[in-house]
Design an enzyme around this catalytic site. Structure first.
Site, mmCIF file in Angstrom:
data_model
loop_
_atom_site.group_PDB
_atom_site.id
_atom_site.type_symbol
_atom_site.label_atom_id
_atom_site.label_comp_id
_atom_site.label_asym_id
_atom_site.label_seq_id
_atom_site.Cartn_x
_atom_site.Cartn_y
_atom_site.Cartn_z
ATOM 1 C CG ASP A 1 4.344 -0.069 -25.361
ATOM 2 O OD1 ASP A 1 4.472 1.152 -25.199
ATOM 3 O OD2 ASP A 1 3.245 -0.642 -25.290
ATOM 4 N N GLY B 1 7.753 3.102 -14.544
ATOM 5 C CA GLY B 1 7.226 3.512 -15.840
ATOM 6 C C GLY B 1 6.014 4.413 -15.738
ATOM 7 N NE ARG C 1 1.079 13.140 -8.431
ATOM 8 C CZ ARG C 1 1.403 13.329 -9.699
ATOM 9 N NH1 ARG C 1 2.093 14.410 -10.065
ATOM 10 N NH2 ARG C 1 1.027 12.454 -10.618
ATOM 11 C CG ASP D 1 -1.837 1.197 1.270
ATOM 12 O OD1 ASP D 1 -1.841 1.985 0.295
ATOM 13 O OD2 ASP D 1 -2.541 1.367 2.284
ATOM 14 C CG LEU D 2 3.375 1.898 -3.221
ATOM 15 C CD1 LEU D 2 3.770 2.085 -4.672
ATOM 16 C CD2 LEU D 2 4.617 1.774 -2.346
ATOM 17 C CE LYS D 3 -4.184 5.532 -3.533
ATOM 18 N NZ LYS D 3 -5.650 5.525 -3.817
ATOM 19 N N GLY E 1 -0.413 8.853 -23.264
ATOM 20 C CA GLY E 1 -0.120 8.345 -24.598
ATOM 21 C C GLY E 1 0.099 6.851 -24.565
ATOM 22 C CG HIS E 2 -1.630 3.800 -24.862
ATOM 23 N ND1 HIS E 2 -1.173 3.005 -23.836
ATOM 24 C CD2 HIS E 2 -2.841 4.271 -24.482
ATOM 25 C CE1 HIS E 2 -2.073 2.993 -22.861
ATOM 26 N NE2 HIS E 2 -3.091 3.753 -23.220
ATOM 27 C CG ASP E 3 3.833 1.148 -29.515
ATOM 28 O OD1 ASP E 3 4.889 0.591 -29.176
ATOM 29 O OD2 ASP E 3 3.534 1.319 -30.714
ATOM 30 C CB ILE E 4 -0.606 3.972 -31.646
ATOM 31 C CG1 ILE E 4 -0.935 4.356 -33.089
ATOM 32 C CG2 ILE E 4 -1.531 4.682 -30.662
ATOM 33 C CD1 ILE E 4 -2.315 3.912 -33.526
#
Length: 389
Positions: free
Chosen positions: A161, A87, A95, A64-66, A129-132
């Site tokens: 990617d 990533g 943050r 739990d990183l919160k 965004g994504h690879d495309i």
């Protein structure tokens, strides 16, 4: 076991390229601990753990990183690690309290690997965004497709990617690790997919400026534009891939097709390419894919069948090379590349964090009482009963 044996890596779990980078390192013997969510993310799809192959050969721990205690735990794990992979979009790790500053304060020798699509800086750094999108903005997508009149063809998500992202991050991490042997200091590696894809296109950018590459897709020698570097449909609906670039290979192609004495345009006569393509297509359409594979067997014409993912592992090439592994009902590509001495051990299946987190913490030196407290507090996922020796 493996050339990276003894290397300790913290991977902040995510999608696609970051886990793939971690898998590459784990396949070569690195001890990769994937820090995962306590609750699963809503990704719109659900892959059973056994098929989540990018997490093979890793350990997994759900944190739990919160919670402040979860962040303290990760920093504690970082103190004894060599590399970190993340990533997320720029600013997310900061943050969480796990940006480069606190992590490298905990471990000055840490190599902090950051992978994004747009980079840590620049006008699009904060945008999704994504690879495309990344290959679209790097010049790659515009170059892929059958013709300038047809839309660009999406080449799966290999280029951005995995090629321009994960592989470049892995290279950067290992290069920084090598430099640390001299300086004794860690550093941040900023691997942006737009940068990596641009680097992948270095040869084509050079050819374009030299007048050897046309910006009109589908009109060049190696983009499907030439009749001797493309695919042809066979009588059974299969396809053959033709890459007869060099003259000696082209001559063999003509011979097997029975066109060696035919009245055809010269190989490099661009005006005659449509005629050549039609002639080749007509001949390939007369036999099945398997028949053409047999016809070209043992002949250096650079002609091969087009196999899908169900067919490739069963082909004699993959069988002879051991290119795919089979176990527990799962087919997966074998680790690559191969080494003559430092061969990695057997591939381990993807872990379930709730089942393996306790053992991962033990191996990282966290005591039994501390583990029990972390589980009771909900900081990590696991079963207290697992601790009993």
């Amino acid at each position: 076991m493996g050339p990276l044996s003894g290397l300790k890596v913290i991977e902040m779990a995510g999608l696609g390229p970051a886990p793939f980078c971690g898998m590459l390192l784990a396949d070569l013997g690195a001890e990769v601990l994937s820090i995962q969510r306590v609750t699963s993310a809503d990704l719109g799809f659900d892959v059973p753990t056994r098929y989540d192959l990018l997490n093979r050969n890793k350990q997994a721990l759900a944190v739990d990183l919160k919670s402040p205690e979860g962040v303290r735990l990760v920093l504690e794990l970082i103190r004894d690690s060599d590399l970190l992979i993340e990533g997320f979009r720029p600013g997310v790790m900061e943050r969480l309290g796990l940006g480069p500053e606190p992590c490298m304060a905990a471990n000055p020798g840490l190599i902090y690997g950051r992978m994004t699509g747009w980079g840590q800086t620049g006008p699009l750094a904060a945008r999704a965004g994504h690879d495309i999108n990344y290959i679209a903005m790097s010049g790659a997508l515009a170059a892929i497709g059958p013709s300038p009149d047809a839309p660009p063809v999406v080449p799966l998500n290999y280029i951005g990617d995995f090629g321009g992202g994960a592989l470049y991050l892995a290279l950067g991490l290992l290069a920084a690790l090598r430099e640390r042997q001299q300086s004794g200091q860690g550093q941040v590696v900023d691997a942006a997919m737009v940068d990596g894809v641009g680097s992948l296109m270095t040869m084509h950018y050079g050819y374009w400026q030299a007048g050897q590459w046309d910006l009109q897709r589908g009109s060049n020698t190696a983009d499907g534009g030439s009749p001797w570097y493309t695919t042809y449909r066979t009588s059974d609906g299969g396809y053959m891939a033709v890459g007869a670039v060099e003259k000696r290979f082209y001559a063999e192609l003509l011979a097997v097709l029975g066109l060696a004495d035919a009245d055809l345009p010269d190989q490099n006569d661009r005006a005659g390419w449509p005629r050549l393509r039609t002639a080749f297509a007509e001949v390939f359409a007369t036999r099945t894919r398997d028949e053409w594979e047999s016809a070209f067997d043992g002949i250096d014409a650079c002609v091969t069948p087009v196999l899908d993912m169900a067919e490739a592992p069963a082909h004699e090439l993959a069988q002879a090379r051991g290119s795919f592994l089979r176990g527990n009902g799962v087919i997966e590509p074998a680790p690559a590349p191969r080494f003559s001495r430092s061969t990695p051990g057997d591939v381990r299946p993807p872990p379930v964090a709730a089942q393996t987190g306790v053992s991962a913490l033990r191996q990282r030196g966290i005591g039994e009482g501390r583990i029990a407290d972390l589980i009771r507090q909900g900081v990590v996922a696991g079963q207290i009963a697992v601790q009993e020796a």
